[in-house]
Design a protein around this motif. Structure first.
Motif, mmCIF file in Angstrom:
data_model
loop_
_atom_site.group_PDB
_atom_site.id
_atom_site.type_symbol
_atom_site.label_atom_id
_atom_site.label_comp_id
_atom_site.label_asym_id
_atom_site.label_seq_id
_atom_site.Cartn_x
_atom_site.Cartn_y
_atom_site.Cartn_z
ATOM 1 N N GLY A 11 37.152 61.464 84.934
ATOM 2 C CA GLY A 11 35.869 62.128 84.750
ATOM 3 C C GLY A 11 34.715 61.277 85.252
ATOM 4 N N ALA A 12 34.777 59.961 84.969
ATOM 5 C CA ALA A 12 33.720 59.060 85.426
ATOM 6 C C ALA A 12 33.701 58.968 86.952
ATOM 7 N N PHE B 38 27.193 66.622 85.146
ATOM 8 C CA PHE B 38 27.837 65.880 84.067
ATOM 9 C C PHE B 38 28.610 66.818 83.148
ATOM 10 N N LEU B 39 28.106 68.035 82.951
ATOM 11 C CA LEU B 39 28.827 69.026 82.160
ATOM 12 C C LEU B 39 30.172 69.337 82.810
ATOM 13 N N LEU B 40 30.191 69.443 84.131
ATOM 14 C CA LEU B 40 31.454 69.675 84.845
ATOM 15 C C LEU B 40 32.414 68.510 84.633
ATOM 16 N N ALA B 41 31.876 67.282 84.636
ATOM 17 C CA ALA B 41 32.719 66.101 84.412
ATOM 18 C C ALA B 41 33.325 66.130 83.009
ATOM 19 N N ILE B 42 32.522 66.517 82.012
ATOM 20 C CA ILE B 42 33.021 66.596 80.637
ATOM 21 C C ILE B 42 34.100 67.670 80.510
ATOM 22 N N LEU B 43 33.872 68.819 81.145
ATOM 23 C CA LEU B 43 34.871 69.899 81.116
ATOM 24 C C LEU B 43 36.162 69.460 81.794
ATOM 25 N N LEU B 44 36.035 68.676 82.867
ATOM 26 C CA LEU B 44 37.221 68.143 83.538
ATOM 27 C C LEU B 44 37.996 67.220 82.606
ATOM 28 N N VAL B 45 37.284 66.365 81.886
ATOM 29 C CA VAL B 45 37.934 65.450 80.934
ATOM 30 C C VAL B 45 38.690 66.242 79.861
ATOM 31 N N ILE B 46 38.026 67.259 79.301
ATOM 32 C CA ILE B 46 38.664 68.076 78.259
ATOM 33 C C ILE B 46 39.905 68.767 78.801
ATOM 34 N N ALA B 47 39.811 69.308 80.020
ATOM 35 C CA ALA B 47 40.963 69.983 80.624
ATOM 36 C C ALA B 47 42.119 69.009 80.824
ATOM 37 N N LEU B 48 41.824 67.804 81.275
ATOM 38 C CA LEU B 48 42.872 66.797 81.480
ATOM 39 C C LEU B 48 43.531 66.403 80.164
ATOM 40 N N MET C 184 35.349 67.532 68.502
ATOM 41 C CA MET C 184 35.757 66.262 69.119
ATOM 42 C C MET C 184 37.056 65.758 68.505
ATOM 43 N N GLY C 185 37.119 65.761 67.167
ATOM 44 C CA GLY C 185 38.297 65.254 66.470
ATOM 45 C C GLY C 185 39.540 66.065 66.747
ATOM 46 N N MET C 186 39.366 67.369 67.020
ATOM 47 C CA MET C 186 40.504 68.229 67.312
ATOM 48 C C MET C 186 41.070 67.981 68.707
ATOM 49 N N ILE C 187 40.245 67.407 69.593
ATOM 50 C CA ILE C 187 40.652 67.242 70.991
ATOM 51 C C ILE C 187 41.068 65.813 71.304
#
Length: 430
Positions: free
Chosen positions: A27-28, A3-13, A330-333
Motif C-alpha cells: 500500500g505504501a 490515499f483512500l485507494l491505497a487504504i482500500l488496496l491494503v484492506i483487500a490484500l 479495524m479490530g475485525m480486519i
C-alpha cells in the motif's frame, strides 16, 4: 483520493490473507508510485521510529513469555486457580478466564494464551460435560485479557505512537480487564446453571482444599512472581519498560533452565527462534505502518478524518460512538499491533478535538481492538481458538457472540463514557 485507494488496496490484500506487514508495504509503495513521492523519504522516517529504545521492550517481553510458556507454566497456573474454584459447577470455566488473565500478565500475548491454555483446559472441560462450543468460546473471549493485563504489547506500541507514558497506558486497561474477568465468570455460571451433564468434583474439607491450594501455589509461585517483578520495577521507578523486559527475559531463562528444568538447551534454541520469528513479523508490520503513516500525515488524512467526523456531528457522545465503530472495524480486519498504530495516527486528532485524554483513549483502543479480534468476519483469535481445540466455527460462534454482547460490549461502553475507569490508576502516578 489516492490515499483512500491505497487504504482500500491494503484492506483487500489483508482479506485475501496477504501478511499484514506486506499488505501495508504494498500500500505504501502504491501510494508513493501514483502520487509521485520518493518512498525513500517515508522509509527513513519509518526506520527512525522503529529504532526507538522503548520498542526494544517488545522482543524482550515476547522472549520472556515464550520462555515461560516453554517452561510449562500453564499447567501450574491452571492447577493453582483450579484449587480455589474447580470444585463448583462451572468452576472450570472460571479457571479458564482467570488463567488466561494470569498468562496474559506473563506473556502479553493473546495468541500465546490460547495456544498454551486451550490444549489443556478445553479437552478437560469437554470431558467433564461442558458443551464444546461454550468451552471454545470462553477460551477465545478470555484470551483478549492478554491485551489488557500489563505488560501488553499493543499498549507499548500505542503509547509510543502517541508519545505518552507506557506505564500509564499499561494501567489504563487494568480496571476494564478486572470488569471483564468478573463478568465472564458470572456469565459462565449463568449459562451453565441448567446444564445437567456437567460433572462436579465432590466437596472436600476446607483443610484439604487449603492444603491443595498451598501446594499448587508453591508450584506456581515463580510464574506468579514474574508480573510482580516486571510491574514492580516499572512503577517503583527502578526500571523502564525496556529494562523490565530485559529482567523478565533473564528471569524466565533462569526459571525455565535451572529451577523448573523443563527447558533444555535444545528447546531453548527452538524457543529463541520462534520468539525471533514473531519479533521479526511485528517489526516488519511496524516498519511498513510507520512508512504508510508518514504518507497519511503528509496527505493530512488524520485531519480529514477529524473534519469528516466533526461535520457529521459535534456531539461528543455521537463522535465517541463513531470512533468506537471505526475501531471495531479495524479490530475485525487487522491484528492488535497494527490496529494500535492506525488508531493512534488516524483517530488521535479527532479525540484531541473533543478533549479526550490520550490515556483514556488508550483504554478505549485496547478494549475495542480486543473486541474486534474475536468478532467475525475475520476475528483472528476466534479462528485460532477453534483451530487449537478442533471445534467447528458453527459450534461456538453463537456462544462467543453471547459472551461479547453481554460482557465485552457493556464494558466498552462503560470505559468510553466513564473516564475514571481508565484514568484512576494512571492518575496515581502523577
Amino acid at each position: 483520493m489516492l490515499f483512500l485507494l491505497a487504504i482500500l488496496l491494503v484492506i483487500a490484500l489483508i482479506l485475501i490473507e496477504v501478511p499484514i506487514g506486506f499488505a501495508f508495504g504494498i500500500g505504501a509503495l502504491f501510494y508513493g508510485f501514483v502520487a509521485g513521492i520518493d518512498i525513500s523519504f517515508h522509509a527513513t522516517a519509518g526506520f527512525t521510529q522503529i529504532s526507538a529504545f522503548t520498542l526494544l521492550a517488545i522482543p524482550l517481553f515476547i522472549y520472556a513469555g515464550s520462555l515461560m510458556g516453554a517452561a510449562g507454566i500453564s499447567d501450574r497456573l491452571l492447577a493453582f486457580v483450579n484449587a480455589f474454584v474447580g470444585r463448583t459447577k462451572g468452576g472450570l470455566g472460571a479457571v479458564t478466564v482467570l488463567t488466561c488473565a494470569l498468562f496474559g500478565a506473563i506473556s502479553g500475548s493473546a495468541a500465546a494464551a490460547i495456544a498454551a491454555i486451550g490444549r489443556i483446559i478445553v479437552p478437560r472441560m469437554i470431558e467433564e460435560g461442558y458443551p464444546p462450543g461454550h468451552a471454545t468460546a470462553l477460551l477465545s473471549v478470555s484470551s483478549v485479557l492478554a491485551f489488557l493485563i500489563p505488560p501488553s504489547i499493543p499498549m507499548i506500541v500505542f503509547a509510543i505512537a502517541i508519545r505518552e507514558s507506557v506505564a500509564k497506558a499499561f494501567l489504563s486497561t487494568v480496571i476494564p480487564a478486572l470488569l471483564l474477568i468478573i463478568i465472564y465468570c458470572v456469565l459462565n455460571f449463568i449459562f451453565l446453571r441448567k446444564n445437567t451433564s456437567i460433572k462436579v468434583s465432590p466437596k472436600q474439607p476446607l483443610a484439604k482444599t487449603a492444603h491443595e491450594a498451598i501446594f499448587a501455589g508453591k508450584r506456581a509461585i515463580l510464574a506468579l512472581l514474574m508480573p510482580l517483578i516486571i510491574l514492580g520495577g516499572i512503577y517503583s521507578g527502578i526500571a523502564t519498560p525496556t529494562e523490565a523486559g530485559a529482567v523478565a527475559a533473564v528471569y524466565a531463562l533462569f526459571v525455565g533452565l535451572l529451577v523448573y528444568r523443563s527447558v533444555s538447551f535444545k528447546n531453548l534454541f527452538g524457543t529463541t527462534v520462534d520468539a525471533a520469528r514473531l519479533t521479526g513479523s511485528i517489526v516488519m508490520i511496524l516498519l511498513f505502518l510507520f512508512v504508510m503513516s508518514r504518507g497519511m500525515v503528509l496527505a493530512n488524512v488524520p485531519g480529514n478524518v477529524a473534519d469528516f467526523l466533526l461535520s457529521v456531528s459535534e456531539n461528543r457522545i455521537v463522535i465517541l460512538l463513531m470512533i468506537n465503530l471505526l475501531l471495531l472495524i479495524m479490530g475485525m480486519i487487522i491484528d492488535d499491533v497494527s490496529g494500535s498504530v492506525l488508531a493512534a495516527i488516524i483517530l488521535l486528532p479527532v479525540t484531541q478535538e473533543i478533549g479526550l485524554d490520550p490515556i483514556h483513549f488508550a483504554a478505549i483502543v485496547g478494549v475495542n481492538l480486543g473486541l474486534g479480534n474475536v468478532t467475525p468476519p475475520c476475528a483472528p483469535l476466534l479462528f485460532m481458538a477453534g483451530g487449537v481445540t478442533g471445534t467447528p466455527l458453527a459450534n461456538y460462534v453463537g456462544h462467543t457472540m453471547r459472551f461479547l454482547l453481554l460482557g465485552h460490549v457493556p464494558v466498552l461502553f462503560l470505559v468510553t463514557f466513564i473516564p475514571e475507569l481508565a484514568l484512576f490508576l494512571p492518575g496515581l502516578l502523577d
